[in-house]
Scaffold this active site. Structure first.
Site, PDB file in Angstrom:
ATOM      1  N   GLU A  62     -35.969  69.295 -53.999  1.00 49.45           N
ATOM      2  CA  GLU A  62     -35.518  70.311 -54.961  1.00 49.45           C
ATOM      3  C   GLU A  62     -35.556  69.714 -56.354  1.00 49.45           C
ATOM      4  O   GLU A  62     -35.100  68.587 -56.576  1.00 49.45           O
ATOM      5  CB  GLU A  62     -34.073  70.766 -54.711  1.00 49.45           C
ATOM      6  CG  GLU A  62     -33.886  71.711 -53.581  1.00 49.45           C
ATOM      7  CD  GLU A  62     -32.429  72.161 -53.432  1.00 49.45           C
ATOM      8  OE1 GLU A  62     -31.694  72.219 -54.442  1.00 49.45           O
ATOM      9  OE2 GLU A  62     -32.044  72.431 -52.289  1.00 49.45           O
ATOM     10  N   GLU A 106     -27.983  68.204 -48.842  1.00 53.91           N
ATOM     11  CA  GLU A 106     -26.944  67.805 -49.796  1.00 53.91           C
ATOM     12  C   GLU A 106     -25.565  67.690 -49.171  1.00 53.91           C
ATOM     13  O   GLU A 106     -24.643  68.446 -49.536  1.00 53.91           O
ATOM     14  CB  GLU A 106     -26.887  68.780 -50.979  1.00 53.91           C
ATOM     15  CG  GLU A 106     -28.191  68.877 -51.744  1.00 53.91           C
ATOM     16  CD  GLU A 106     -28.095  69.780 -52.972  1.00 53.91           C
ATOM     17  OE1 GLU A 106     -27.001  70.293 -53.258  1.00 53.91           O
ATOM     18  OE2 GLU A 106     -29.122  69.974 -53.635  1.00 53.91           O
TER      19      GLU A 106
HETATM   20  O1  IFM Z   1     -28.860  76.470 -55.409  1.00 56.99           O
HETATM   21  C1  IFM Z   1     -28.617  75.125 -55.139  1.00 56.99           C
HETATM   22  C2  IFM Z   1     -29.137  74.739 -53.778  1.00 56.99           C
HETATM   23  O2  IFM Z   1     -28.580  75.509 -52.763  1.00 56.99           O
HETATM   24  C3  IFM Z   1     -28.819  73.298 -53.477  1.00 56.99           C
HETATM   25  N1  IFM Z   1     -29.231  72.438 -54.557  1.00 56.99           N
HETATM   26  C4  IFM Z   1     -28.872  72.804 -55.895  1.00 56.99           C
HETATM   27  C5  IFM Z   1     -29.272  74.239 -56.172  1.00 56.99           C
HETATM   28  C6  IFM Z   1     -28.882  74.632 -57.611  1.00 56.99           C
HETATM   29  O3  IFM Z   1     -27.507  74.507 -57.777  1.00 56.99           O
END
Ligand code: IFM
Length: 457
Positions: free
Chosen positions: A359, A171
Site C-alpha cells: 500500500e 497492518e
Molecule cells: O484505508 C487504509 C487501509 O485500510 C489500511 N492502510 C491505510 C489505509 C489509509 O488509511
C-alpha cells in the site's frame, strides 16, 4: 510531472504493478448471503466512533458490482489486484458453520481476475473480525488465534489453487495498538493490558495462519503486511534519541522481532513483559515460521520526542511536529525519503524476504468537475514514492511490486467516507466510478509492464 514511461524504465521487467482494496471498505452488502456483523459493523453504528456515523452497509457496493469493478481493474492495465476476504462472510460467527455463499463470492472474484489475466493477492484479515468472537474477548483471547487458523485453512482449501499470493494479516499495528490501546479503531479499547494480549494473540494467529496455508498449499507464497513506521527523533538530545529507539521497538519491533527474529525486543520485554499474556512453549517458533514475502504499507513518517512526564507509560513518547510542510488532506506529512530510510533500516535490523509495497497512496478529496478529477498532488505523491522505490531496487533491495492504495475511494475507517484515497473517484449517491488524473497516469505506467514474466495480456 514525472513522465510515467521514463519512470517505468527504472523498474525491472517483472516488477508487479497493482491496486489494492479491503473487503469492509468497499463491499457493502453487509447482510447479504449469510454474512453476519463484524466488529466494524458494531463500532461504526455506535455514536461518536466514526465520522458522521458512516458505516459499511453499502460502501462502494462492490459485492453487487463485482464484474464492473473487475473490468475497471482490467481497464487500468495493472497486473495484480490486492483484496481482502471477509471472515464474517466465510465463517459468520467466527467459529461454527462455514457459509458456502460467502466462499462463492470470492470464487467469482478470483475466477474473474484469472479470466482477465490479473494476479490475485489475497489478505485473510483486514480488520473485520466476526462480532461473535468479541464474546470471548476478540483478539485478546487466545481462542481467536485458533479460530483464525481454521478460517485461513477454510479459505485456502477453496481458493488457494488460484491465488498468486496470500497475506495473513494487514497492518497488525492497527488491529493491535490503534484498536486496543489508542481506541481509534474497533473495538475501541484504550488499555495497555488488552493491547498486549491482542499483540501476542495476533502474532500467534499469524504463525498459525502461515502453518494452515502451507498445510493446504505448500507452494502458495505466504506473507504478512506491516505498516512499519519510519521513526525520527525530534532532536539530537539524548532523551529524544532514546525515545526514538523505544518507539521503533514499540511500533515495529514487536511485530518484526517475533516474526523475523523469533523474539520480542528486549527493551520492550523489560518494560512490559510482565503484563504480556503467557507465551506458551512453541509460540515463538510458530510466529517465526519463515515467510515467502512481506508487504510494506507506507504513507508517512512518525516523528517522536521523549515524554518526560513522571510515570509516563512505555514507550513514553509524544508526537513531534512534522518537518515537511506538505500534508495530505488527512493531515499526514508527505515525506518520500522516509520510505527509503525505512526499507534500509528494516533490512539492516532483520533478515527479510522479498518485499512488496502493498500500500502507498495519498488522501486528497477533490471531486469531479466536468467529468474529470484533477488530483495532481496524489499523482505527484505516487510518482515520488515510486521514484524512491526504484532507488531502493537499484541499491539491491528486493522490492518486487507496488500496489496503489486504493483502487477507488472507500470507507476510510474512523474517517468514514469523507477521506478519499482512490485513484478512481466514487460518487456514493450514484456509485458512478470516474478514473482520476492519477489513475490515468498510473495506468500508463502499469501498461509498460507486459515485458515481465506475466501472462494474459
Ligand atoms: O484505508 C487504509 C487501509 O485500510 C489500511 N492502510 C491505510 C489505509 C489509509 O488509511
Amino acid at each position: 510531472m514525472i513522465d510515467p514511461k521514463i519512470l517505468a524504465a527504472r523498474f525491472p521487467g517483472d516488477f508487479v504493478f497493482g491496486v489494492a482494496t479491503a473487503a469492509f471498505q468497499i463491499e457493502g452488502a453487509s447482510k447479504a448471503d449469510g454474512r453476519k456483523p463484524s466488529i466494524w459493523d458494531a463500532f461504526s453504528n455506535m455514536p461518536g466512533r466514526v465520522f458522521g456515523r458512516h458505516n459499511g452497509d453499502v460502501a462502494c457496493d462492490h459485492y453487487n458490482r463485482l464484474e464492473e469493478d473487475l473490468d475497471l481493474i482490467k481497464a487500468l492495465g495493472v497486473e495484480a489486484y490486492r483484496f481482502s476476504i471477509a471472515w464474517p462472510r466465510i465463517i459468520p460467527e467466527g467459529t461454527g458453520p462455514v457459509n458456502e455463499k460467502g466462499l462463492d463470492f470470492y470464487d467469482r472474484l478470483v475466477d474473474g481476475l484469472k479470466a482477465r489475466g490479473i494476479k490475485a493477492f489475497a489478505t485473510l484479515y483486514h480488520w473485520d473480525l466476526p462480532l461473535a468472537l468479541m464474546g470471548d474477548g476478540g483478539w485478546t483471547s487466545r481462542a481467536t488465534a485458533y479460530a483464525f487458523q481454521r478460517y485461513a485453512q477454510t479459505v485456502i482449501a477453496r481458493l488457494g489453487d488460484r491465488l498468486d499470493a496470500v497475506a495473513t494479516f494487514n497492518e497488525p499495528w492497527c488491529s493491535v495498538w490503534l484498536s486496543h490501546l489508542y481506541g481509534v479503531h474497533a473495538p475501541g479499547e484504550r488499555n495497555m493490558d488488552a493491547a498486549l494480549h491482542a499483540l501476542h494473540v495476533t502474532n500467534l494467529a499469524h504463525g498459525l495462519g502461515v502453518a494452515a496455508v502451507r498445510a493446504e498449499r505448500p507452494n502458495l507464497p505466504v506473507g504478512l503486511v506491516l505498516n512499519a513506521h519510519q521513526t525520527y527523533a525530534a532532536s539530537n538530545g539524548p532523551e529524544d534519541v532514546a525515545a526514538e529507539k523505544r518507539a521503533f521497538d514499540f511500533h515495529n519491533g514487536v511485530f518484526f522481532g517475533p516474526v523475523f527474529a523469533g523474539a520480542y525486543p528486549r527493551g520492550f520485554m523489560s518494560a512490559l513483559g510482565h503484563r504480556m499474556p503467557e507465551i506458551e512453549p512453541g509460540d515463538m517458533e510458530t510466529i517465526h515460521l519463515p515467510l515467502d514475502w512481506w508487504g510494506l504499507n507506507y504513507y508517512t513518517p512518525m516523528r517522536v520526542q521523549a515524554d518526560e512526564a513522571p510515570g509516563a507509560e512505555y514507550p513514553a513518547t509524544l508526537p513531534a511536529p512534522a518537518v515537511n510542510g506538505t500534508k495530505t488532506d488527512i493531515g499526514w506529512e508527505v515525506c518520500a525519503p522516509a520510505l527509503g530510510d525505512l526499507v534500509r533500516r528494516l533490512n539492516d535490523a532483520y533478515r527479510l524476504p522479498d518485499c512488496y509495497i502493498t500500500e502507498n497512496g495519498a488522501c486528497y478529496n477533490m471531486g469531479v468537475e466536468n467529468g474529470e478529477v484533477n488530483d495532481q498532488p496524489r499523482l505527484d505523491y505516487i510518482a515520488e514514492h515510486l521514484s524512491v522505490t526504484a532507488d531502493l531496487i537499484s541499491e539491491g533491495f528486493s522490492v518486487r511490486g507496488y500496489f496503489a492504495w486504493s483502487l477507488m475511494d472507500n470507507f476510510e475507517w474512523a474517517e468514514g467516507y469523507r477521506m478519499r484515497f482512490g485513484i478512481v473517484h466514487v460518487d456514493y449517491a450514484t456509485q458512478v466510478r470516474t478514473i482520476k488524473k492519477s489513475g490515468y497516469w498510473y495506468s500508463v505506467l502499469a501498461r509498460q509492464f507486459p515485458k515481465g514474466n506475466h501472462s494474459g495480456r
